[in-house]
Structures are given as structure tokens and as C-alpha cells.
Design a protein around this motif. Structure first.
Motif, PDB file in Angstrom:
ATOM      1  N   CYS A  76     -77.637 -36.082   5.257  1.00 31.24           N
ATOM      2  CA  CYS A  76     -79.087 -35.898   5.368  1.00 31.24           C
ATOM      3  C   CYS A  76     -79.428 -34.966   6.524  1.00 31.24           C
ATOM      4  O   CYS A  76     -80.234 -34.035   6.368  1.00 31.24           O
ATOM      5  N   TYR A  77     -78.811 -35.209   7.671  1.00 34.79           N
ATOM      6  CA  TYR A  77     -79.086 -34.351   8.829  1.00 34.79           C
ATOM      7  C   TYR A  77     -78.598 -32.924   8.597  1.00 34.79           C
ATOM      8  O   TYR A  77     -79.248 -31.965   9.022  1.00 34.79           O
ATOM      9  N   ALA A  78     -77.485 -32.766   7.902  1.00 30.72           N
ATOM     10  CA  ALA A  78     -77.006 -31.417   7.580  1.00 30.72           C
ATOM     11  C   ALA A  78     -78.015 -30.697   6.682  1.00 30.72           C
ATOM     12  O   ALA A  78     -78.317 -29.517   6.896  1.00 30.72           O
ATOM     13  N   MET A  79     -78.552 -31.412   5.708  1.00 30.10           N
ATOM     14  CA  MET A  79     -79.523 -30.804   4.791  1.00 30.10           C
ATOM     15  C   MET A  79     -80.835 -30.485   5.503  1.00 30.10           C
ATOM     16  O   MET A  79     -81.559 -29.579   5.098  1.00 30.10           O
ATOM     17  N   LEU A  80     -81.123 -31.233   6.561  1.00 22.60           N
ATOM     18  CA  LEU A  80     -82.333 -30.986   7.350  1.00 22.60           C
ATOM     19  C   LEU A  80     -82.076 -29.985   8.481  1.00 22.60           C
ATOM     20  O   LEU A  80     -82.898 -29.818   9.371  1.00 22.60           O
ATOM     21  N   LYS A  81     -80.917 -29.331   8.435  1.00 19.06           N
ATOM     22  CA  LYS A  81     -80.538 -28.291   9.406  1.00 19.06           C
ATOM     23  C   LYS A  81     -80.474 -28.819  10.839  1.00 19.06           C
ATOM     24  O   LYS A  81     -80.931 -28.171  11.783  1.00 19.06           O
ATOM     25  N   ASN A  82     -79.902 -30.024  10.980  1.00 21.25           N
ATOM     26  CA  ASN A  82     -79.690 -30.599  12.301  1.00 21.25           C
ATOM     27  C   ASN A  82     -78.188 -30.854  12.457  1.00 21.25           C
ATOM     28  O   ASN A  82     -77.717 -31.980  12.303  1.00 21.25           O
ATOM     29  N   PRO A  83     -77.430 -29.774  12.756  1.00 20.73           N
ATOM     30  CA  PRO A  83     -75.972 -29.915  12.768  1.00 20.73           C
ATOM     31  C   PRO A  83     -75.438 -30.846  13.858  1.00 20.73           C
ATOM     32  O   PRO A  83     -74.395 -31.464  13.668  1.00 20.73           O
ATOM     33  N   LYS A  84     -76.142 -30.962  14.982  1.00 21.44           N
ATOM     34  CA  LYS A  84     -75.656 -31.851  16.044  1.00 21.44           C
ATOM     35  C   LYS A  84     -75.635 -33.305  15.580  1.00 21.44           C
ATOM     36  O   LYS A  84     -74.635 -33.998  15.736  1.00 21.44           O
ATOM     37  N   LYS A  85     -76.745 -33.759  15.002  1.00 20.35           N
ATOM     38  CA  LYS A  85     -76.783 -35.136  14.509  1.00 20.35           C
ATOM     39  C   LYS A  85     -75.849 -35.302  13.314  1.00 20.35           C
ATOM     40  O   LYS A  85     -75.193 -36.337  13.175  1.00 20.35           O
ATOM     41  N   ALA A  86     -75.787 -34.296  12.455  1.00 20.68           N
ATOM     42  CA  ALA A  86     -74.886 -34.367  11.300  1.00 20.68           C
ATOM     43  C   ALA A  86     -73.455 -34.567  11.765  1.00 20.68           C
ATOM     44  O   ALA A  86     -72.726 -35.415  11.240  1.00 20.68           O
ATOM     45  N   LEU A  87     -73.060 -33.807  12.772  1.00 17.78           N
ATOM     46  CA  LEU A  87     -71.692 -33.895  13.290  1.00 17.78           C
ATOM     47  C   LEU A  87     -71.395 -35.281  13.872  1.00 17.78           C
ATOM     48  O   LEU A  87     -70.312 -35.829  13.649  1.00 17.78           O
ATOM     49  N   ILE A  88     -72.364 -35.850  14.555  1.00 13.01           N
ATOM     50  CA  ILE A  88     -72.185 -37.204  15.113  1.00 13.01           C
ATOM     51  C   ILE A  88     -71.885 -38.194  13.993  1.00 13.01           C
ATOM     52  O   ILE A  88     -70.935 -38.984  14.073  1.00 13.01           O
ATOM     53  N   TYR A  89     -72.689 -38.151  12.935  1.00 15.91           N
ATOM     54  CA  TYR A  89     -72.525 -39.139  11.861  1.00 15.91           C
ATOM     55  C   TYR A  89     -71.307 -38.858  10.990  1.00 15.91           C
ATOM     56  O   TYR A  89     -70.638 -39.796  10.541  1.00 15.91           O
ATOM     57  N   PHE A  90     -70.994 -37.582  10.759  1.00 16.19           N
ATOM     58  CA  PHE A  90     -69.764 -37.268  10.014  1.00 16.19           C
ATOM     59  C   PHE A  90     -68.537 -37.731  10.810  1.00 16.19           C
ATOM     60  O   PHE A  90     -67.595 -38.273  10.236  1.00 16.19           O
ATOM     61  N   ASN A  91     -68.561 -37.510  12.130  1.00 17.11           N
ATOM     62  CA  ASN A  91     -67.438 -37.956  12.971  1.00 17.11           C
ATOM     63  C   ASN A  91     -67.307 -39.478  12.959  1.00 17.11           C
ATOM     64  O   ASN A  91     -66.192 -40.007  12.926  1.00 17.11           O
ATOM     65  N   THR A  92     -68.429 -40.176  12.995  1.00 17.75           N
ATOM     66  CA  THR A  92     -68.393 -41.637  12.941  1.00 17.75           C
ATOM     67  C   THR A  92     -67.819 -42.099  11.606  1.00 17.75           C
ATOM     68  O   THR A  92     -66.975 -43.009  11.569  1.00 17.75           O
ATOM     69  N   ALA A  93     -68.255 -41.470  10.526  1.00 20.14           N
ATOM     70  CA  ALA A  93     -67.726 -41.821   9.198  1.00 20.14           C
ATOM     71  C   ALA A  93     -66.228 -41.589   9.148  1.00 20.14           C
ATOM     72  O   ALA A  93     -65.469 -42.421   8.628  1.00 20.14           O
ATOM     73  N   TRP A  94     -65.794 -40.478   9.705  1.00 23.60           N
ATOM     74  CA  TRP A  94     -64.365 -40.141   9.689  1.00 23.60           C
ATOM     75  C   TRP A  94     -63.567 -41.098  10.568  1.00 23.60           C
ATOM     76  O   TRP A  94     -62.442 -41.469  10.248  1.00 23.60           O
ATOM     77  N   ALA A  95     -64.161 -41.529  11.673  1.00 23.51           N
ATOM     78  CA  ALA A  95     -63.488 -42.503  12.535  1.00 23.51           C
ATOM     79  C   ALA A  95     -63.287 -43.833  11.807  1.00 23.51           C
ATOM     80  O   ALA A  95     -62.271 -44.509  11.993  1.00 23.51           O
ATOM     81  N   LEU A  96     -64.241 -44.188  10.964  1.00 19.44           N
ATOM     82  CA  LEU A  96     -64.131 -45.432  10.196  1.00 19.44           C
ATOM     83  C   LEU A  96     -63.164 -45.303   9.020  1.00 19.44           C
ATOM     84  O   LEU A  96     -62.576 -46.286   8.583  1.00 19.44           O
ATOM     85  N   ASN A  97     -63.051 -44.090   8.495  1.00 19.86           N
ATOM     86  CA  ASN A  97     -62.149 -43.850   7.360  1.00 19.86           C
ATOM     87  C   ASN A  97     -61.561 -42.452   7.507  1.00 19.86           C
ATOM     88  O   ASN A  97     -62.077 -41.491   6.940  1.00 19.86           O
ATOM     89  N   ASN A  98     -60.464 -42.344   8.255  1.00 20.25           N
ATOM     90  CA  ASN A  98     -59.891 -41.021   8.510  1.00 20.25           C
ATOM     91  C   ASN A  98     -59.116 -40.458   7.323  1.00 20.25           C
ATOM     92  O   ASN A  98     -58.547 -39.380   7.414  1.00 20.25           O
ATOM     93  N   ASN A  99     -59.123 -41.161   6.209  1.00 19.35           N
ATOM     94  CA  ASN A  99     -58.547 -40.618   4.978  1.00 19.35           C
ATOM     95  C   ASN A  99     -59.596 -39.891   4.133  1.00 19.35           C
ATOM     96  O   ASN A  99     -59.268 -39.354   3.077  1.00 19.35           O
ATOM     97  N   ASP A 100     -60.832 -39.892   4.588  1.00 24.70           N
ATOM     98  CA  ASP A 100     -61.926 -39.284   3.833  1.00 24.70           C
ATOM     99  C   ASP A 100     -61.914 -37.765   4.058  1.00 24.70           C
ATOM    100  O   ASP A 100     -62.382 -37.275   5.088  1.00 24.70           O
ATOM    101  N   THR A 101     -61.376 -37.050   3.098  1.00 26.90           N
ATOM    102  CA  THR A 101     -61.275 -35.595   3.235  1.00 26.90           C
ATOM    103  C   THR A 101     -62.643 -34.918   3.193  1.00 26.90           C
ATOM    104  O   THR A 101     -62.794 -33.823   3.743  1.00 26.90           O
TER     105      THR A 101
END
Length: 120
Positions: A76-101
């Protein structure tokens, strides 16, 4: 048929606005609360209503720490052109599931775009 099942049927039929209304009833009835919140948010995403999806995803995260919830918040944040917040949440998702390509791809794309913008 319970609200959650009815909303899922509407979602599968791509009746996203109707599904949202029924997911709200499921949430009020405390029926599969975290999944109902998440699914309602995904309906908003399908309707390109990212600002409406964000608070619902945040509520879902309060009930369950699921990598998909964080991934979609990042989206959602990526689509709203907010890459900083997008990166935070993508990193959190990846930390929870580092197999998620998909998380890895999203993170790399944001970093690449950031580097490209710096070099311009």
C-alpha cells in the motif's frame, strides 16, 4: 452461512465492495477477526483504495503478526509513493518469513529506485 464464509464467496466472485460490507459484519461478530480484517483490507487493495486498506491492515497486525499483513501494508505504501514506509513494512514481512521471495524482490526494487534517483 456465517459472515466470514459469505464474504469469502463474494471475494472469490470479485464482488469486493460487497465482500467488505460482509467482512465488517464478521468483524463486529468477532468471527475470524484477524482474517476478516486482512481480507477486507485486501478487498480495498483490489479496488486500488490503498489509504482505506492501511488502517485495516494495522488493526489486523494488532491481532496477529503475519508476514502477509506486513507485506500488503508495504505494498500500500509503495503504491502511495512512500518508499520509506514501504521498505519498513516489506523488511518486517521478510523478517517474519525470509523465504518470501516477493518481499526480497520488493525490497530490491525500492533500493534500486532509490539508487537510480540518487545517481540522476
Amino acid at each position: 452461512m456465517n459472515y466470514f464464509a459469505k464474504a469469502n464467496r463474494l471475494y472469490n466472485e470479485k464482488e469486493y465492495q460487497k465482500a467488505i460490507d460482509i467482512y465488517k459484519k464478521a468483524i463486529e461478530s468477532k468471527e475470524h477477526t484477524s482474517a476478516s480484517l486482512y481480507n477486507a483490507a485486501v478487498c480495498f487493495i483490489k479496488l486500488n483504495s490503498y489509504t482505506e486498506a492501511i488502517p485495516i491492515l494495522k488493526s489486523a497486525i494488532q491481532t496477529k503478526q503475519d508476514s502477509r499483513y506486513f507485506f500488503n501494508l508495504g505494498y500500500c505504501y509503495a503504491m502511495l509513493k512512500n518508499p520509506k514506509k514501504a521498505l519498513i513494512y516489506f523488511n518486517t514481512a521478510w523478517a517474519l518469513n525470509n523465504n518470501d521471495t516477493d518481499c526480497e524482490k520488493a525490497i530490491n526494487l525500492i533500493i534500486k529506485n532509490y539508487k537510480d534517483n540518487i545517481s540522476e
